[in-house]
Design a protein around this motif. Structure first.
Motif, PDB file in Angstrom:
ATOM      1  N   TRP A 329       1.963 -38.171 -21.554  1.00 41.32           N
ATOM      2  CA  TRP A 329       1.361 -36.900 -21.141  1.00 41.32           C
ATOM      3  C   TRP A 329       1.300 -36.790 -19.626  1.00 41.32           C
ATOM      4  N   ASP A 330       1.728 -37.834 -18.929  1.00 39.94           N
ATOM      5  CA  ASP A 330       1.600 -37.844 -17.472  1.00 39.94           C
ATOM      6  C   ASP A 330       2.945 -37.627 -16.788  1.00 39.94           C
ATOM      7  N   GLN A 331       3.893 -37.074 -17.499  1.00 39.29           N
ATOM      8  CA  GLN A 331       5.216 -36.883 -16.917  1.00 39.29           C
ATOM      9  C   GLN A 331       5.288 -35.566 -16.149  1.00 39.29           C
ATOM     10  N   SER A 332       6.362 -35.423 -15.428  1.00 41.70           N
ATOM     11  CA  SER A 332       6.550 -34.228 -14.617  1.00 41.70           C
ATOM     12  C   SER A 332       7.896 -33.606 -14.922  1.00 41.70           C
ATOM     13  N   LEU A 333       7.982 -32.322 -14.630  1.00 43.45           N
ATOM     14  CA  LEU A 333       9.245 -31.592 -14.710  1.00 43.45           C
ATOM     15  C   LEU A 333       9.516 -31.008 -13.337  1.00 43.45           C
ATOM     16  N   ALA A 334      10.612 -31.444 -12.711  1.00 44.31           N
ATOM     17  CA  ALA A 334      10.993 -30.924 -11.398  1.00 44.31           C
ATOM     18  C   ALA A 334       9.827 -31.001 -10.416  1.00 44.31           C
ATOM     19  N   GLN A 335       9.088 -32.104 -10.452  1.00 47.28           N
ATOM     20  CA  GLN A 335       7.933 -32.399  -9.599  1.00 47.28           C
ATOM     21  C   GLN A 335       6.645 -31.694 -10.018  1.00 47.28           C
ATOM     22  N   PHE A 336       6.644 -30.934 -11.083  1.00 50.24           N
ATOM     23  CA  PHE A 336       5.428 -30.276 -11.534  1.00 50.24           C
ATOM     24  C   PHE A 336       4.795 -31.082 -12.665  1.00 50.24           C
ATOM     25  N   MET A 337       3.541 -31.493 -12.477  1.00 52.80           N
ATOM     26  CA  MET A 337       2.826 -32.185 -13.546  1.00 52.80           C
ATOM     27  C   MET A 337       2.552 -31.199 -14.679  1.00 52.80           C
ATOM     28  N   VAL A 338       2.866 -31.608 -15.918  1.00 49.80           N
ATOM     29  CA  VAL A 338       2.721 -30.729 -17.069  1.00 49.80           C
ATOM     30  C   VAL A 338       1.971 -31.464 -18.176  1.00 49.80           C
ATOM     31  N   ASN A 339       1.526 -30.714 -19.172  1.00 48.50           N
ATOM     32  CA  ASN A 339       0.833 -31.341 -20.306  1.00 48.50           C
ATOM     33  C   ASN A 339       1.644 -31.171 -21.590  1.00 48.50           C
ATOM     34  N   ILE A 340       2.937 -31.434 -21.482  1.00 47.33           N
ATOM     35  CA  ILE A 340       3.835 -31.368 -22.638  1.00 47.33           C
ATOM     36  C   ILE A 340       4.000 -32.769 -23.198  1.00 47.33           C
ATOM     37  N   PRO A 341       3.793 -32.975 -24.488  1.00 48.33           N
ATOM     38  CA  PRO A 341       4.042 -34.310 -25.051  1.00 48.33           C
ATOM     39  C   PRO A 341       5.527 -34.630 -24.990  1.00 48.33           C
ATOM     40  N   MET A 342       5.881 -35.724 -24.328  1.00 49.47           N
ATOM     41  CA  MET A 342       7.284 -36.089 -24.141  1.00 49.47           C
ATOM     42  C   MET A 342       7.508 -37.529 -24.561  1.00 49.47           C
ATOM     43  N   THR A 343       8.584 -37.749 -25.252  1.00 50.25           N
ATOM     44  CA  THR A 343       9.019 -39.112 -25.508  1.00 50.25           C
ATOM     45  C   THR A 343       9.303 -39.770 -24.167  1.00 50.25           C
ATOM     46  N   ALA A 344       8.741 -40.955 -23.957  1.00 52.64           N
ATOM     47  CA  ALA A 344       8.845 -41.608 -22.654  1.00 52.64           C
ATOM     48  C   ALA A 344      10.298 -41.910 -22.318  1.00 52.64           C
ATOM     49  N   MET A 345      10.732 -41.445 -21.158  1.00 54.89           N
ATOM     50  CA  MET A 345      12.105 -41.654 -20.709  1.00 54.89           C
ATOM     51  C   MET A 345      12.133 -41.539 -19.197  1.00 54.89           C
ATOM     52  N   ASP A 346      12.933 -42.397 -18.560  1.00 55.53           N
ATOM     53  CA  ASP A 346      13.095 -42.337 -17.114  1.00 55.53           C
ATOM     54  C   ASP A 346      14.509 -41.873 -16.790  1.00 55.53           C
ATOM     55  N   THR A 347      14.638 -41.148 -15.680  1.00 55.92           N
ATOM     56  CA  THR A 347      15.921 -40.582 -15.289  1.00 55.92           C
ATOM     57  C   THR A 347      16.158 -40.803 -13.809  1.00 55.92           C
ATOM     58  N   ILE A 348      17.394 -41.177 -13.459  1.00 59.24           N
ATOM     59  CA  ILE A 348      17.802 -41.213 -12.063  1.00 59.24           C
ATOM     60  C   ILE A 348      19.079 -40.383 -11.918  1.00 59.24           C
ATOM     61  N   GLY A 349      19.300 -39.863 -10.738  1.00 57.41           N
ATOM     62  CA  GLY A 349      20.435 -38.976 -10.521  1.00 57.41           C
ATOM     63  C   GLY A 349      21.726 -39.720 -10.269  1.00 57.41           C
ATOM     64  N   SER A 350      22.135 -40.569 -11.205  1.00 57.01           N
ATOM     65  CA  SER A 350      23.405 -41.294 -11.111  1.00 57.01           C
ATOM     66  C   SER A 350      24.215 -40.990 -12.354  1.00 57.01           C
ATOM     67  N   GLY A 351      25.111 -40.038 -12.256  1.00 57.77           N
ATOM     68  CA  GLY A 351      25.973 -39.684 -13.372  1.00 57.77           C
ATOM     69  C   GLY A 351      27.428 -39.768 -12.962  1.00 57.77           C
ATOM     70  N   THR A 352      28.308 -39.573 -13.920  1.00 58.47           N
ATOM     71  CA  THR A 352      29.735 -39.691 -13.624  1.00 58.47           C
ATOM     72  C   THR A 352      30.225 -38.576 -12.711  1.00 58.47           C
ATOM     73  N   GLY A 353      29.509 -37.450 -12.679  1.00 57.13           N
ATOM     74  CA  GLY A 353      29.908 -36.353 -11.807  1.00 57.13           C
ATOM     75  C   GLY A 353      29.205 -36.349 -10.464  1.00 57.13           C
ATOM     76  N   SER A 354      28.396 -37.397 -10.183  1.00 55.86           N
ATOM     77  CA  SER A 354      27.630 -37.441  -8.929  1.00 55.86           C
ATOM     78  C   SER A 354      28.564 -37.456  -7.720  1.00 55.86           C
ATOM     79  N   TYR A 355      28.191 -36.699  -6.700  1.00 60.83           N
ATOM     80  CA  TYR A 355      28.993 -36.644  -5.479  1.00 60.83           C
ATOM     81  C   TYR A 355      28.837 -37.933  -4.671  1.00 60.83           C
ATOM     82  N   VAL A 356      29.925 -38.322  -4.013  1.00 60.19           N
ATOM     83  CA  VAL A 356      29.945 -39.522  -3.176  1.00 60.19           C
ATOM     84  C   VAL A 356      30.250 -39.094  -1.743  1.00 60.19           C
TER      85      VAL A 356
END
Length: 719
Positions: A329-356
């Motif tokens: 319940w303590d997660q954020s969306l785009a830096q906004f703290m929200v009270n949406i129940p979310m399955t715990a998951m962490d994300t970093i901006g490293s994908g196959t299309g990431s710019y170098v």
């Protein structure tokens, strides 16, 4: 052509619409499956979803108009809503009414919002400390005096004249929706309801009509700022996506489907596009893989599983520990703290299309966090990308086949990729382009590895205690790299890895979840257990009626709906609560009694032992029940995993497609090329090898092997 007895009959369709690709997972009536892939069309997702479905059923020799007519269930997940919020491309002109004196709470936010969703390096070195820009301008926020206290009793009456003025002012500004969020309205909504009545009266006199949304109706949960953020995000990013979901539904209806589209929520169920509040589906895309991982973990008797998803824009990870994935319940969306129940998951901006790029100041390579998205990379000759991406680097190293990317639908040019890497990255650093490309992957895969290590060690476990599941279009390609040195118990790559998040959607129940803060204190000696039980029963019964109403709207008989109650509980004085399933002690007719409350606490104690150290227990202070949760679960089709007879270890000759040089550990190696669809269960692929499919590629480096088991899951392991 029709789906007669000689053809597969599609029964269940699940879709994952990502920023780059749209994946589909289709199951027939005999539990056979097929996967499809298509480029995402963000302006109209009905195009990419039907294209991906057509690609999937084409493997069975079916026309999509024949296959769609057989479907019994369609589940959608996607990132459109989240991307709309991340890119600040939502619908604005939102009005807000809050308590007088609290008009600036959106601008003040909370301190944690200035750090939320930032990179690890940015948080570590405090170089990215800034608050997010509010979604509602200050001039669209009005305060009305009036106050409820922490017990839900009014301590200051609502100043109704100020409410009239606030409504008139906002309507004069032409707002398209008015969001109302008052202090402690989750305990007593009288003031919010009164403002709604006043608004309806004013609009009737003015001959105008805009929606009036109350935080006490959407999310009656403690925490004014997260409650207001959630309501505003609903208006800004979620509600504008409702039309997109209807387009997807219409697209399959035009193909002949009679099955309605349902949308995956961040807590694991699926809801109709007509659901009152779509903000619960904001994270449907990335989280689907967690539910697929839970399904496989249960089927394969795996206690501890790390789910890792490499997509075009991000690297998403989640843990299943002792069969349990936490809900946050303590997660954020785009830096906004929200009270949406979310399955715990962490994300970093490293994908196959990431710019170098090369940072001209530090003369160091930087990867992401921005991405080429569905345009893939510089070497995609049909795109207008002018910056090298991670995909260009993997192509330069020989890992990808430029002639069969997405089955050949996206033309790629390896020489163009090498030249771009040399020009944009290697030459400015006076380095070799191939070694530079490998260095880029080392950076990306090290970041992924650090994310995995930190997530697991942070819970007091070690990677040796876990099995790693790698999926997504890029997961199998990078799994050997980001798992190096972590010593996982096993590394699993499902043959349907490219569509695994879509598979996870298919594993989800048709469900509506409702939450309500309760704040009940239970004495250490259980002396007030009866009154606590009464309060819990009353709240859960209200939540059950809401779930039944939702299913009734969908045309589902409430008698077929299973009610699953839970409570969030903590020791009195603790900061962290845990979600505890109380279904086994709940009676549909009577609820729970005082003895049932004691059974609930026993279940909480057992859950506490799974998550925290026993030394942290403090039952002598009593317990606090912070929230009641009611989930209505309706009947829904589910997939099964394949179980086939094992063949010999040697792959059939027709599976071998020649060799190609790949660069690994500072040297070139002649790698065997294998066609994934022709490899049989029991076959063992030895490195250096590349296993190719239209939707994904598995890299088996020198010194590794990848046997395929009876469930069509590869086990990537060092020899």
């Amino acid at each position: 052509m029709s789906a007669d007895d000689d053809h597969n009959r599609p029964r269940l369709l699940a879709m994952d619409t990502g920023g780059t690709m749209t994946d589909t997972f289709v199951v027939d009536d005999e539990a056979n499956y097929t996967v499809g892939k298509a480029q995402t069309t963000p302006d109209d997702e009905s195009v990419c979803t039907t294209n991906s479905f057509a690609d999937a059923v084409d493997n069975w020799g079916l026309d999509p108009t024949d296959g769609a007519g057989e479907l019994e269930g369609i589940v959608y997940s996607g990132t459109a809503m989240l991307n709309r919020l991340l890119e600040r491309e939502g619908s604005g002109n939102i009005g807000v009414i809050t308590n007088g004196g609290m008009e600036d709470q959106l601008r003040f936010g909370r301190g944690i919002q200035s750090w939320a969703d930032r990179s690890y390096a940015g948080r570590l070195h405090a170089r990215e400390h800034e608050h997010p820009e509010p979604l509602v301008p200050r001039e669209n926020i009005r305060g009305v005096r009036g106050r409820m206290n922490m017990t839900g009793l009014p301590t200051l009456p609502l100043y109704e004249d100020e409410a009239y003025d606030a409504i008139h002012d906002l309507l004069d500004r032409g707002v398209r929706v008015i969001c109302v969020c008052l202090v402690y309205s989750y305990l007593n909504d009288n003031h919010e309801q009164k403002i709604k009545e006043i608004a309806e009266e004013v609009m009737e006199k003015r001959g105008e009509s805009v929606p009036i949304w109350l935080s006490s109706e959407q999310k009656p949960i403690r925490g004014e700022l997260p409650r207001l953020n959630t309501l505003v995000i609903e208006a800004y990013a979620a509600e504008p996506s409702r039309e997109q979901l209807r387009q997807v539904d219409d697209g399959f209806t035009e193909l002949g489907s009679e099955s309605p589209v349902r949308v995956l929520t961040s807590s694991g169920g699926t809801v109709a596009p007509e659901h009152d509040w779509l903000v619960d589906t904001m994270l449907s895309g990335p989280i689907g893989g967690i539910f697929g991982g839970e399904f496989l973990a249960e089927e394969l008797d795996i206690d501890n599983l790390v789910c890792s998803d490499v997509g075009g824009t991000s690297f998403d990870v989640g843990l299943i520990t002792e069969g349990h994935y936490p809900t946050r319940w303590d997660q954020s969306l785009a830096q906004f703290m929200v009270n949406i129940p979310m399955t715990a998951m962490d994300t970093i901006g490293s994908g196959t299309g990431s710019y170098v790029r090369v940072d001209r100041t530090s003369e160091r390579i930087e990867v992401g966090p921005d991405s080429a998205g569905y345009k893939v990379g510089y070497s995609n000759m049909d795109s207008d990308v002018d910056t090298v991406t991670v995909t260009d680097c993997t192509l330069a190293l020989g890992y990808l086949n430029p002639d069969s990317f997405l089955g050949g639908d996206i033309p790629m040019d390896r020489e163009v990729a090498i030249d771009a890497i040399d020009d944009q990255i290697a030459s400015p650093l006076d380095e070799d382009p191939i070694e530079t490309a490998r260095g880029v992957l080392d950076i990306v895969e090290r970041d992924m590895s650090n994310e995995l290590r930190g997530l697991i060690l942070g819970l007091g476990y070690s990677p040796e205690n876990y099995t790693l599941m790698s999926y997504g279009g890029g997961g199998p390609l990078h799994a050997a790299g980001y798992s190096r040195g972590l010593e996982f118990e096993d590394i699993l790559i499902p043959q349907w890895a490219a569509a695994f998040s879509a598979f996870g959607c298919a594993c989800a129940d048709s469900a509506y979840r409702y939450d309500q803060s309760v704040d009940e204190i239970l004495q250490p000696d259980f002396s007030n257990a009866s009154s606590v039980a009464y309060s819990i029963n009353d709240t859960l019964e209200t939540l059950r009626k809401r779930a039944e109403t939702a299913f009734d709207r969908d045309g589902v008989d409430p008698e077929t709906v299973e009610f699953q109650p839970s409570l969030r509980i903590q020791y009195l004085g603790m900061l962290d609560d845990l979600e505890v399933d109380i279904g086994e002690v709940w009676d549909d007719e009577e609820g729970i009694d005082s003895e049932g409350v004691e059974d609930v606490i026993d279940r909480y104690e057992a859950k506490f032992d799974q998550v925290f150290q026993r030394a942290a227990k403090s039952p002598e202070n009593g317990y606090q029940i912070t929230m009641a949760i009611g989930v209505g679960v309706g009947p829904s089709a589910k997939p099964t995993i394949p179980h086939e007879e094992l063949r010999g270890e040697t792959p059939p000759e027709d599976a071998h497609k020649g060799t190609r040089d790949i660069y690994w550990d500072d040297a070139w190696h002649a790698a065997d090329l294998w066609q994934m669809r022709d490899i049989q269960p029991g076959n063992r692929i030895e490195g250096p090898s590349v296993i190719e499919a239209p939707a994904t590629t598995i890299l088996v480096p020198p010194g590794y092997e990848a046997p395929l088991d009876e469930n069509r899951i590869y086990h990537l392991q060092e020899q």
